[in-house]
Design an enzyme around this catalytic site. Structure first.
Site, PDB file in Angstrom:
ATOM      1  CG  ASP A 108      51.485  22.783  38.879  1.00 13.56           C
ATOM      2  OD1 ASP A 108      52.676  23.158  38.953  1.00 13.56           O
ATOM      3  OD2 ASP A 108      50.548  23.443  39.346  1.00 13.56           O
ATOM      4  CB  ALA A 122      44.723  27.101  48.863  1.00 11.80           C
ATOM      5  CB  SER A 123      43.466  32.488  48.025  1.00 12.04           C
ATOM      6  OG  SER A 123      43.017  33.463  47.106  1.00 12.04           O
ATOM      7  CB  SER A 162      46.663  33.686  39.891  1.00 11.36           C
ATOM      8  OG  SER A 162      46.913  32.484  39.202  1.00 11.36           O
ATOM      9  CB  ILE A 163      43.004  30.483  38.199  1.00 10.14           C
ATOM     10  CG1 ILE A 163      43.816  31.049  37.031  1.00 10.14           C
ATOM     11  CG2 ILE A 163      41.731  29.811  37.686  1.00 10.14           C
ATOM     12  CD1 ILE A 163      44.186  30.025  35.996  1.00 10.14           C
ATOM     13  CB  ALA A 164      40.378  28.594  41.589  1.00 11.61           C
ATOM     14  CD  GLN A 165      39.262  32.642  48.323  1.00 11.68           C
ATOM     15  OE1 GLN A 165      39.931  33.573  47.877  1.00 11.68           O
ATOM     16  NE2 GLN A 165      38.296  32.821  49.205  1.00 11.68           N
ATOM     17  CB  VAL A 166      40.594  25.561  47.611  1.00 12.77           C
ATOM     18  CG1 VAL A 166      40.090  24.197  48.085  1.00 12.77           C
ATOM     19  CG2 VAL A 166      41.159  25.449  46.191  1.00 12.77           C
TER      20      VAL A 166
END
Length: 449
Positions: free
Chosen positions: A278, A120-121, A123-127
């Site tokens: 969330d 996943a990508s 706005s703050i981080a990518q996994v």
């Protein structure tokens, strides 16, 4: 303290580059207005999405804070997306090396495998998925470049452009912009600290252990591979809780899974240091072993137990059309510092008029016409906006984290319409909203002792 000049120069260049990018996007939006386009909420939403990280988060903040922002903006930003174009693995590897490859170790020494394609990508981080040498499957949450610098720069610029926005869009005027910007800054910068997120996960796991809850799980945090910019967690496998048919592969009763999810979350409001704020479809998972996975603890809220009880009392009064009780619960929720000056009877009358109007509109609109899923999902949001409007007229303001709680109830409302359409979270005997079941009562005694 000695300042490292190359680092300072790089930081300064990053700030200048961000200001230039912001000015470019803002200039295009201004041109659209100058050529006749209406400067409305939709234009602002599109501009925010083009500006990226900070503004997407601000858009989400607007969408979940009806007590601060005009209705048309709250509704427009409901669809503000947080999915972004993935970064190259070269950058991800650079961050991982800088953060984790210490004391002469390389990434190869620490990880047997790292998938170069992201899971996943945002706005703050990518996994990214990975595997340790001991065989553990993990996920690496890696912060995107210059996130803190971008946010600090953007939030500073916002103070300067606020006056311009107020001229272009009069309905966006606020009594005071500074407290709102400060609130946004606190929330957003907290999301950039993965050490804090790791602590949120540990708090939740402690709550599960103390309450004896074995139906729900949160990912294990690997502290030795976790820093402010990298969070390493165990990988949970399962499916998103949006498809009842798919869920039946791993459970016999999706409605009971929903009840277990609700019971856990409601209990956490009073028994955990913070509540998950969330839990949308991407952060709630039915695992292959039948347990329920809570993911991504970057956004959490805190609510006093008495405020939560008053909130639930207000919701239950709404279900039974007891507007006098609903008004009193709103006052008891500490939504105002002048609760003795609020006329409960007048507030109740306003609430009753509001609900009659909503119900009349629904009957008129749906008479003989099937209701689609989106219209059903938007119903509760519309109701909450109306409640906020009525409250404002009586000098009532919601607690800081009430908006987060309300947003989460909206998420649950959408889940229930898919998985348990016959379940009512306010009256179903499988749902213990105020902690009436034995395990929660036991936990309360344990914590009190």
């Amino acid at each position: 303290m000695k300042i490292h000049r190359p680092h300072l120069l790089k930081h300064t260049l990053n700030v200048m580059n961000r200001i230039r990018q912001t000015a470019s996007v803002a200039g295009l939006s201004a041109f659209r207005v100058a050529t006749g386009e209406k400067p409305d909420a939709q234009l602002l939403k599109e501009t925010f999405e083009q500006l990226g990280t900070t503004y997407i988060k601000i858009g989400q903040f607007i969408a979940s804070t009806p007590s601060l922002f005009p209705r048309e903006y709250v509704e427009a930003f409901q669809s503000c997306l947080d999915q972004t174009t993935p970064l190259s693995y070269a950058y991800i590897e650079q961050v991982l090396t800088a953060e984790l490859a210490v004391y002469g170790q390389t990434l190869a020494d620490q990880f047997a495998y790292i998938d170069k394609e992201p899971l996943a990508s945002a706005s703050i981080a990518q996994v990214h998925a990975a595997r340790l040498h001991n065989g553990d499957e993990v996920v690496l949450k890696v912060q995107k470049p210059n996130v803190e610098t971008i946010m600090q720069t953007d939030l500073g610029v916002l103070h300067a452009v606020t006056k311009l926005l107020e001229i272009m869009m009069p309905s966006m005027k606020f009594a005071s912009i500074a407290p709102i910007i400060d609130e946004i800054r606190l929330r957003m910068l907290a999301e950039t600290d993965f050490i804090a997120e790791a602590q949120n996960i540990r708090d939740f796991q402690q709550f599960l252990a103390v309450s004896g809850n074995t139906r729900v799980i949160a990912p294990k945090v690997y502290d030795e591979f976790t820093t402010k910019r990298v969070l390493t967690m165990s990988r949970l496998r399962g499916i998103s809780m949006v498809d009842e048919t798919a869920m039946r592969q791993y459970c016999s009763d999706p409605a009971q899974v929903m009840a277990d999810t609700l019971n856990t979350w409601f209990a956490s409001l009073m028994l955990c240091n913070s509540f998950h704020a969330d839990l949308h479809a991407g952060n709630l998972m039915l695992l292959t072993d039948g347990r329920i996975g809570f993911l991504d603890f970057g956004i959490v809220g805190k609510l006093k137990a008495e405020s939560w009880r008053a909130c639930m009392g207000m919701m239950q009064a709404l279900q039974t059309n007891d507007y006098q009780a609903m008004a009193q619960h709103m006052i008891d929720m500490e939504m105002t510092h002048k609760n003795k000056q609020v006329d409960a009877s007048a507030l109740a009358e306003d609430l009753q008029r509001m609900m009659k109007t909503i119900m009349a509109e629904d009957i008129s609109f749906t008479n003989g016409v099937p209701i689609n899923v989106k219209e059903q999902a938007d119903e509760l949001n519309k109701m909450m906006l109306e409640i906020v409007d009525v409250g404002k007229r009586h000098g009532i303001h919601f607690p800081r984290d009430f908006a987060l709680l309300t947003k989460q109830l909206l998420y649950f409302d959408r889940f229930m319409r898919t998985l348990a359409p016959d379940m009512d979270m306010f009256s179903d005997n499988r749902v213990a909203m105020l902690g009436q079941n034995d395990s929660i009562a036991t936990t309360s005694k344990f914590i009190a002792s």
